[in-house]
Design a protein around this motif. Sequence first.
Motif, mmCIF file in Angstrom:
data_model
loop_
_atom_site.group_PDB
_atom_site.id
_atom_site.type_symbol
_atom_site.label_atom_id
_atom_site.label_comp_id
_atom_site.label_asym_id
_atom_site.label_seq_id
_atom_site.Cartn_x
_atom_site.Cartn_y
_atom_site.Cartn_z
ATOM 1 N N ARG A 149 7.771 15.171 -2.235
ATOM 2 C CA ARG A 149 6.447 14.744 -1.803
ATOM 3 C C ARG A 149 6.428 13.240 -1.567
ATOM 4 O O ARG A 149 5.855 12.740 -0.591
ATOM 5 C CB ARG A 149 5.404 15.115 -2.857
ATOM 6 C CG ARG A 149 3.977 14.759 -2.484
ATOM 7 C CD ARG A 149 3.506 15.605 -1.321
ATOM 8 N NE ARG A 149 2.630 14.846 -0.441
ATOM 9 C CZ ARG A 149 2.042 15.352 0.644
ATOM 10 N NH1 ARG A 149 2.259 16.600 0.970
ATOM 11 N NH2 ARG A 149 1.282 14.606 1.391
ATOM 12 N N PHE A 150 7.086 12.502 -2.460
ATOM 13 C CA PHE A 150 7.142 11.052 -2.310
ATOM 14 C C PHE A 150 7.875 10.671 -1.028
ATOM 15 O O PHE A 150 7.438 9.775 -0.303
ATOM 16 C CB PHE A 150 7.844 10.408 -3.500
ATOM 17 C CG PHE A 150 8.020 8.918 -3.366
ATOM 18 C CD1 PHE A 150 6.975 8.053 -3.666
ATOM 19 C CD2 PHE A 150 9.214 8.385 -2.895
ATOM 20 C CE1 PHE A 150 7.108 6.683 -3.504
ATOM 21 C CE2 PHE A 150 9.365 7.012 -2.738
ATOM 22 C CZ PHE A 150 8.306 6.166 -3.050
ATOM 23 N N LEU A 151 8.987 11.339 -0.740
ATOM 24 C CA LEU A 151 9.752 11.039 0.459
ATOM 25 C C LEU A 151 8.908 11.260 1.707
ATOM 26 O O LEU A 151 8.923 10.432 2.639
ATOM 27 C CB LEU A 151 11.015 11.902 0.511
ATOM 28 C CG LEU A 151 11.883 11.746 1.774
ATOM 29 C CD1 LEU A 151 12.364 10.314 1.923
ATOM 30 C CD2 LEU A 151 13.065 12.715 1.732
ATOM 31 N N LEU A 152 8.163 12.363 1.755
ATOM 32 C CA LEU A 152 7.323 12.657 2.907
ATOM 33 C C LEU A 152 6.253 11.584 3.088
ATOM 34 O O LEU A 152 6.061 11.052 4.193
ATOM 35 C CB LEU A 152 6.669 14.031 2.753
ATOM 36 C CG LEU A 152 5.682 14.431 3.860
ATOM 37 C CD1 LEU A 152 6.386 14.476 5.209
ATOM 38 C CD2 LEU A 152 5.031 15.780 3.533
ATOM 39 N N ASP A 153 5.546 11.255 2.002
ATOM 40 C CA ASP A 153 4.510 10.224 2.073
ATOM 41 C C ASP A 153 5.118 8.864 2.403
ATOM 42 O O ASP A 153 4.512 8.059 3.122
ATOM 43 C CB ASP A 153 3.756 10.137 0.738
ATOM 44 C CG ASP A 153 2.975 11.400 0.432
ATOM 45 O OD1 ASP A 153 2.621 12.112 1.386
ATOM 46 O OD2 ASP A 153 2.727 11.676 -0.755
ATOM 47 N N ASN A 154 6.298 8.610 1.884
ATOM 48 C CA ASN A 154 7.004 7.370 2.153
ATOM 49 C C ASN A 154 7.301 7.224 3.641
ATOM 50 O O ASN A 154 7.061 6.172 4.246
ATOM 51 C CB ASN A 154 8.306 7.346 1.335
ATOM 52 C CG ASN A 154 9.117 6.084 1.557
ATOM 53 O OD1 ASN A 154 8.619 5.070 2.031
ATOM 54 N ND2 ASN A 154 10.393 6.152 1.206
ATOM 55 N N ILE A 155 7.799 8.301 4.252
ATOM 56 C CA ILE A 155 8.121 8.279 5.683
ATOM 57 C C ILE A 155 6.865 8.067 6.520
ATOM 58 O O ILE A 155 6.843 7.242 7.445
ATOM 59 C CB ILE A 155 8.835 9.585 6.090
ATOM 60 C CG1 ILE A 155 10.217 9.657 5.432
ATOM 61 C CG2 ILE A 155 8.952 9.669 7.613
ATOM 62 C CD1 ILE A 155 10.914 10.985 5.628
ATOM 63 N N ILE A 156 5.808 8.802 6.184
ATOM 64 C CA ILE A 156 4.553 8.680 6.935
ATOM 65 C C ILE A 156 4.019 7.254 6.854
ATOM 66 O O ILE A 156 3.654 6.641 7.867
ATOM 67 C CB ILE A 156 3.500 9.672 6.396
ATOM 68 C CG1 ILE A 156 3.934 11.104 6.677
ATOM 69 C CG2 ILE A 156 2.134 9.397 7.037
ATOM 70 C CD1 ILE A 156 3.047 12.158 6.028
ATOM 71 N N GLY A 157 3.969 6.708 5.643
ATOM 72 C CA GLY A 157 3.444 5.365 5.453
ATOM 73 C C GLY A 157 4.277 4.310 6.159
ATOM 74 O O GLY A 157 3.738 3.396 6.798
ATOM 75 N N ALA A 158 5.592 4.425 6.064
ATOM 76 C CA ALA A 158 6.482 3.437 6.675
ATOM 77 C C ALA A 158 6.355 3.445 8.199
ATOM 78 O O ALA A 158 6.315 2.385 8.840
ATOM 79 C CB ALA A 158 7.931 3.704 6.263
ATOM 80 N N VAL A 159 6.298 4.626 8.785
ATOM 81 C CA VAL A 159 6.194 4.739 10.241
ATOM 82 C C VAL A 159 4.841 4.204 10.732
ATOM 83 O O VAL A 159 4.779 3.433 11.700
ATOM 84 C CB VAL A 159 6.392 6.200 10.689
ATOM 85 C CG1 VAL A 159 6.054 6.365 12.170
ATOM 86 C CG2 VAL A 159 7.832 6.645 10.430
ATOM 87 N N LEU A 160 3.759 4.593 10.061
ATOM 88 C CA LEU A 160 2.433 4.113 10.457
ATOM 89 C C LEU A 160 2.348 2.597 10.357
ATOM 90 O O LEU A 160 1.841 1.923 11.257
ATOM 91 C CB LEU A 160 1.358 4.760 9.577
ATOM 92 C CG LEU A 160 1.056 6.231 9.809
ATOM 93 C CD1 LEU A 160 0.047 6.731 8.784
ATOM 94 C CD2 LEU A 160 0.523 6.457 11.222
#
Length: 228
Positions: free
Chosen positions: A156-167
């Motif tokens: 879950r952290f990895l998914l949120d991490n990717i979303i946040g970093a890209v945005l």
Amino acid sequence: MEHFESWKDLLNPEFYIKMGGFWLILFIIFAETGLFVGFFLPGDSLLFVSGIYAVEIVKESLGGTGNDLLDTTLLASCISLAAIIGNEVGYYFGVKTGPALYKRPDTMLFKKKYLYQAHDFFEKHGSMAVIMARFLPVVRTFTPIVAGIVKMDKKRFLLDNIIGAVLWSFSLVFAGHYLDKVFKDQFGIDLKSHLEWIIIILVLVTTLPVLIKFVFGGPKEEPKGPQA
């Protein structure tokens, strides 16, 4: 090559771009969360100004693609990757050694109050904190560590991490690149000549929520952190 003249240079994103270009930018973005001592480094303003210089940065370091959109996309993508890796390092640091940080004395580069602020932010916003924290200076440095401390699910952290970093990276890099073009074409204004004001405005906009909470939020009891 830019030369270091004063401590003010450390807060000037243009200094890093001219001094080290592409690779130094990636290291700073990684260090802001991966080394947890990078909270004083320019984050939002570095991305925005990097967008203004995107074509030059990519051309000097990687040869360029000959296309503005592709160069800017390549820069934003690499910054996203550096941000993702930095957060993952911060997360695993929190998993392994995080609880001990609550007992660590304050130093010039480490302040427990920032860890407490990130803890409160994470507790209030849960999973969304990982995404939202990207846009908040200081908080984004310690949020992945807190996520590791509280044993947030790593997938879950990895998914949120990717979303946040890209945005975060794409919005700021592309904003810098295309706002510079708009101001040049429509108003004849070169944003590179007004970077001081741009940096001041970005710092005010990104730190205002933290300042408001600090001034008007009232005193709060410090989190005790996990028990050993």
